[in-house]
Write a protein that holds these residues in place. Structure first.
Motif, PDB file in Angstrom:
ATOM      1  N   GLN A 246      48.646  84.196  31.948  1.00 57.81           N
ATOM      2  CA  GLN A 246      49.582  83.144  31.521  1.00 57.81           C
ATOM      3  C   GLN A 246      49.352  81.859  32.310  1.00 57.81           C
ATOM      4  O   GLN A 246      49.388  80.768  31.746  1.00 57.81           O
ATOM      5  N   LEU A 247      49.101  81.979  33.614  1.00 63.79           N
ATOM      6  CA  LEU A 247      48.793  80.790  34.416  1.00 63.79           C
ATOM      7  C   LEU A 247      47.526  80.113  33.904  1.00 63.79           C
ATOM      8  O   LEU A 247      47.474  78.888  33.774  1.00 63.79           O
ATOM      9  N   GLU A 248      46.516  80.898  33.605  1.00 65.09           N
ATOM     10  CA  GLU A 248      45.266  80.351  33.078  1.00 65.09           C
ATOM     11  C   GLU A 248      45.510  79.581  31.778  1.00 65.09           C
ATOM     12  O   GLU A 248      45.000  78.483  31.572  1.00 65.09           O
ATOM     13  N   GLN A 249      46.302  80.165  30.903  1.00 67.01           N
ATOM     14  CA  GLN A 249      46.602  79.534  29.617  1.00 67.01           C
ATOM     15  C   GLN A 249      47.354  78.215  29.817  1.00 67.01           C
ATOM     16  O   GLN A 249      47.015  77.200  29.203  1.00 67.01           O
ATOM     17  N   GLU A 250      48.366  78.218  30.650  1.00 66.41           N
ATOM     18  CA  GLU A 250      49.158  77.014  30.856  1.00 66.41           C
ATOM     19  C   GLU A 250      48.353  75.914  31.553  1.00 66.41           C
ATOM     20  O   GLU A 250      48.484  74.737  31.231  1.00 66.41           O
TER      21      GLU A 250
ATOM     22  N   GLU B 270      51.577  67.756  26.660  1.00 65.48           N
ATOM     23  CA  GLU B 270      52.788  67.440  27.419  1.00 65.48           C
ATOM     24  C   GLU B 270      54.004  67.904  26.631  1.00 65.48           C
ATOM     25  O   GLU B 270      53.906  68.203  25.456  1.00 65.48           O
ATOM     26  N   GLY B 271      55.129  67.911  27.287  1.00 60.08           N
ATOM     27  CA  GLY B 271      56.366  68.222  26.590  1.00 60.08           C
ATOM     28  C   GLY B 271      57.008  69.507  27.044  1.00 60.08           C
ATOM     29  O   GLY B 271      56.576  70.141  28.004  1.00 60.08           O
ATOM     30  N   ARG B 272      58.041  69.899  26.313  1.00 57.38           N
ATOM     31  CA  ARG B 272      58.841  71.077  26.677  1.00 57.38           C
ATOM     32  C   ARG B 272      58.051  72.371  26.660  1.00 57.38           C
ATOM     33  O   ARG B 272      58.364  73.291  27.380  1.00 57.38           O
ATOM     34  N   GLY B 273      57.033  72.481  25.828  1.00 59.48           N
ATOM     35  CA  GLY B 273      56.293  73.725  25.697  1.00 59.48           C
ATOM     36  C   GLY B 273      55.248  73.951  26.768  1.00 59.48           C
ATOM     37  O   GLY B 273      54.641  75.007  26.811  1.00 59.48           O
ATOM     38  N   VAL B 274      55.041  72.972  27.629  1.00 59.56           N
ATOM     39  CA  VAL B 274      54.021  73.082  28.673  1.00 59.56           C
ATOM     40  C   VAL B 274      54.722  73.379  29.994  1.00 59.56           C
ATOM     41  O   VAL B 274      55.570  72.606  30.427  1.00 59.56           O
ATOM     42  N   MET B 275      54.354  74.507  30.621  1.00 59.68           N
ATOM     43  CA  MET B 275      55.033  74.914  31.846  1.00 59.68           C
ATOM     44  C   MET B 275      54.198  74.626  33.084  1.00 59.68           C
ATOM     45  O   MET B 275      52.981  74.754  33.063  1.00 59.68           O
ATOM     46  N   LYS B 276      54.895  74.289  34.152  1.00 60.61           N
ATOM     47  CA  LYS B 276      54.275  74.183  35.478  1.00 60.61           C
ATOM     48  C   LYS B 276      54.106  75.596  36.008  1.00 60.61           C
ATOM     49  O   LYS B 276      54.739  76.541  35.518  1.00 60.61           O
ATOM     50  N   ASP B 277      53.279  75.769  37.051  1.00 59.06           N
ATOM     51  CA  ASP B 277      53.040  77.101  37.605  1.00 59.06           C
ATOM     52  C   ASP B 277      54.338  77.797  38.005  1.00 59.06           C
ATOM     53  O   ASP B 277      54.514  78.989  37.746  1.00 59.06           O
ATOM     54  N   THR B 278      55.242  77.065  38.630  1.00 63.80           N
ATOM     55  CA  THR B 278      56.511  77.679  39.062  1.00 63.80           C
ATOM     56  C   THR B 278      57.337  78.141  37.865  1.00 63.80           C
ATOM     57  O   THR B 278      58.012  79.170  37.935  1.00 63.80           O
TER      58      THR B 278
END
Length: 68
Positions: free
Chosen positions: A5-9, A18-26
């Motif tokens: 999941q980290l790799e994907q994000e 960008e936007g709501r669907g893109v998560m930071k590592d935390t």
């Protein structure tokens, strides 16, 4: 789960998304911690009902194929 999941994000962020669907590592860690127990339960339970189960290795290559 977390590594994939980290790799994907990270790839999504590198692409310029960008936007709501893109998560930071935390945020990814928080998401995984919240849903991992449920996901693991579903993955075990579904094997009893699925016609085919595809298992992947750590490199996402087919490691086995189980059919009923």
């Amino acid at each position: 789960m977390l590594d994939w999941q980290l790799e994907q994000e990270r790839a999504l962020r590198r692409s310029g998304a960008e936007g709501r669907g893109v998560m930071k590592d935390t945020e990814v860690v928080r998401f995984i911690v919240h849903y991992e127990r449920l996901t693991r339960h579903i993955l075990e339970e579904i094997r009893q009902r699925a016609d085919i189960v595809v298992l992947l290795d750590k490199d996402r290559r087919l490691s086995s194929l189980l059919a009923r």
